[in-house]
Design a protein around this motif. Structure first.
Motif, PDB file in Angstrom:
ATOM      1  N   UNK A  71      34.812 -26.491   1.647  1.00 30.30           N
ATOM      2  CA  UNK A  71      33.820 -25.401   1.473  1.00 30.30           C
ATOM      3  C   UNK A  71      34.384 -23.947   0.951  1.00 30.30           C
ATOM      4  N   UNK A  72      35.541 -23.954   0.865  1.00 30.05           N
ATOM      5  CA  UNK A  72      36.348 -22.760   0.543  1.00 30.05           C
ATOM      6  C   UNK A  72      36.097 -22.327  -1.006  1.00 30.05           C
ATOM      7  N   UNK A  73      35.515 -21.145  -0.994  1.00 30.35           N
ATOM      8  CA  UNK A  73      35.087 -20.787  -2.464  1.00 30.35           C
ATOM      9  C   UNK A  73      34.498 -19.456  -2.319  1.00 30.35           C
ATOM     10  N   UNK A  74      34.171 -18.703  -3.499  1.00 35.69           N
ATOM     11  CA  UNK A  74      33.351 -17.559  -3.951  1.00 35.69           C
ATOM     12  C   UNK A  74      32.072 -18.058  -3.809  1.00 35.69           C
ATOM     13  N   UNK A  75      31.097 -17.466  -2.860  1.00 38.99           N
ATOM     14  CA  UNK A  75      29.520 -17.867  -2.724  1.00 38.99           C
ATOM     15  C   UNK A  75      28.918 -16.803  -3.521  1.00 38.99           C
ATOM     16  N   UNK A 112      26.633 -10.738   1.482  1.00 42.51           N
ATOM     17  CA  UNK A 112      27.728 -10.261   2.591  1.00 42.51           C
ATOM     18  C   UNK A 112      27.867 -11.126   3.442  1.00 42.51           C
ATOM     19  N   UNK A 113      28.695 -11.479   4.367  1.00 44.02           N
ATOM     20  CA  UNK A 113      28.705 -12.266   5.414  1.00 44.02           C
ATOM     21  C   UNK A 113      30.048 -13.037   5.387  1.00 44.02           C
ATOM     22  N   UNK A 114      30.604 -13.172   4.118  1.00 37.42           N
ATOM     23  CA  UNK A 114      31.831 -14.224   3.822  1.00 37.42           C
ATOM     24  C   UNK A 114      32.924 -13.812   4.916  1.00 37.42           C
ATOM     25  N   UNK A 115      33.901 -14.687   4.975  1.00 35.81           N
ATOM     26  CA  UNK A 115      35.233 -14.285   5.749  1.00 35.81           C
ATOM     27  C   UNK A 115      35.940 -15.639   5.924  1.00 35.81           C
ATOM     28  N   UNK A 116      36.882 -15.485   7.071  1.00 34.60           N
ATOM     29  CA  UNK A 116      37.805 -16.662   7.061  1.00 34.60           C
ATOM     30  C   UNK A 116      37.361 -17.103   8.487  1.00 34.60           C
ATOM     31  N   UNK A 144      21.727 -21.877 -15.309  1.00 33.70           N
ATOM     32  CA  UNK A 144      21.260 -21.227 -16.353  1.00 33.70           C
ATOM     33  C   UNK A 144      19.918 -20.850 -16.171  1.00 33.70           C
ATOM     34  N   UNK A 145      19.283 -21.277 -15.198  1.00 32.66           N
ATOM     35  CA  UNK A 145      17.814 -21.109 -14.732  1.00 32.66           C
ATOM     36  C   UNK A 145      17.747 -19.562 -14.108  1.00 32.66           C
ATOM     37  N   UNK A 146      18.864 -19.083 -13.740  1.00 32.07           N
ATOM     38  CA  UNK A 146      18.812 -17.765 -12.934  1.00 32.07           C
ATOM     39  C   UNK A 146      19.084 -16.701 -13.850  1.00 32.07           C
ATOM     40  N   UNK A 147      18.286 -15.534 -13.608  1.00 28.05           N
ATOM     41  CA  UNK A 147      18.353 -14.323 -14.368  1.00 28.05           C
ATOM     42  C   UNK A 147      19.490 -13.700 -13.780  1.00 28.05           C
ATOM     43  N   UNK A 148      19.590 -13.201 -12.481  1.00 23.80           N
ATOM     44  CA  UNK A 148      20.550 -12.287 -11.840  1.00 23.80           C
ATOM     45  C   UNK A 148      21.383 -12.825 -10.876  1.00 23.80           C
ATOM     46  N   UNK A 149      22.451 -12.319 -10.738  1.00 25.81           N
ATOM     47  CA  UNK A 149      23.521 -12.688 -10.015  1.00 25.81           C
ATOM     48  C   UNK A 149      24.384 -11.638  -9.313  1.00 25.81           C
ATOM     49  N   UNK A 150      24.729 -11.903  -8.001  1.00 27.34           N
ATOM     50  CA  UNK A 150      25.357 -10.999  -7.147  1.00 27.34           C
ATOM     51  C   UNK A 150      26.791 -11.152  -7.709  1.00 27.34           C
ATOM     52  N   UNK A 151      27.861 -10.283  -6.904  1.00 27.28           N
ATOM     53  CA  UNK A 151      29.089 -10.286  -7.252  1.00 27.28           C
ATOM     54  C   UNK A 151      30.018 -11.353  -6.553  1.00 27.28           C
ATOM     55  N   UNK A 152      29.336 -11.956  -5.604  1.00 24.96           N
ATOM     56  CA  UNK A 152      30.080 -12.984  -4.788  1.00 24.96           C
ATOM     57  C   UNK A 152      30.674 -12.545  -3.497  1.00 24.96           C
ATOM     58  N   UNK A 153      30.879 -13.387  -2.482  1.00 27.07           N
ATOM     59  CA  UNK A 153      31.588 -12.958  -1.347  1.00 27.07           C
ATOM     60  C   UNK A 153      32.399 -14.337  -1.049  1.00 27.07           C
TER      61      UNK A 153
END
Length: 123
Positions: free
Chosen positions: A89-93, A7-11, A108-117
């Motif tokens: 810096x504009x992107x989905x994080x 959370x926390x994304x925006x314009x 590839x090191x990471x096992x779990x991912x969020x949906x992005x903001x």
């Protein structure tokens, strides 16, 4: 299994700040390393920052001295404080986590991912 919710994304205007949060649930998170990645339209996902289970940190050169990663063990939350934001810096994080406690800039090191903001920085 670990669930990650960002959370926390925006314009925001160039030069502004945002703080992203990533809350982990599902199992104890204290021994996990975590990272932030981003993906701009038409580009590949790229590493932004990572934090180990001992809170060692690492940053991509493009965000060094502007972004700060941190974590709160009590609330299973990883933060990304972003200052002096630029249009590039504009992107989905995306937040990511790994059972391996050490940090890495490799997705590839990471096992779990969020949906992005979504983070959008206007000029």
């Amino acid at each position: 299994q670990v669930q990650l919710v960002e959370s926390g994304g925006g314009l925001v205007q160039a030069g502004g700040s945002l703080r992203l949060s990533c809350v982990a649930s599902g199992r104890p998170f204290g021994s996990f390393a975590a990272g932030w990645f981003r993906q701009a339209p038409g580009k590949e996902r790229e590493f932004v920052s990572a934090i180990s289970w001992t809170s060692s940190t690492y940053y991509a050169d493009s965000v060094k001295d502007r972004f700060t990663i941190s974590r709160n063990y009590a609330t299973n939350t990883v933060y990304l404080q972003m200052n002096n934001l630029k249009p590039v810096d504009t992107a989905v994080y995306y937040c990511a986590a790994t059972r391996g406690g050490s940090l890495s800039q490799e997705a590839t090191w990471y096992d779990y991912w969020g949906q992005g903001t979504q983070v959008t920085v206007s000029s």
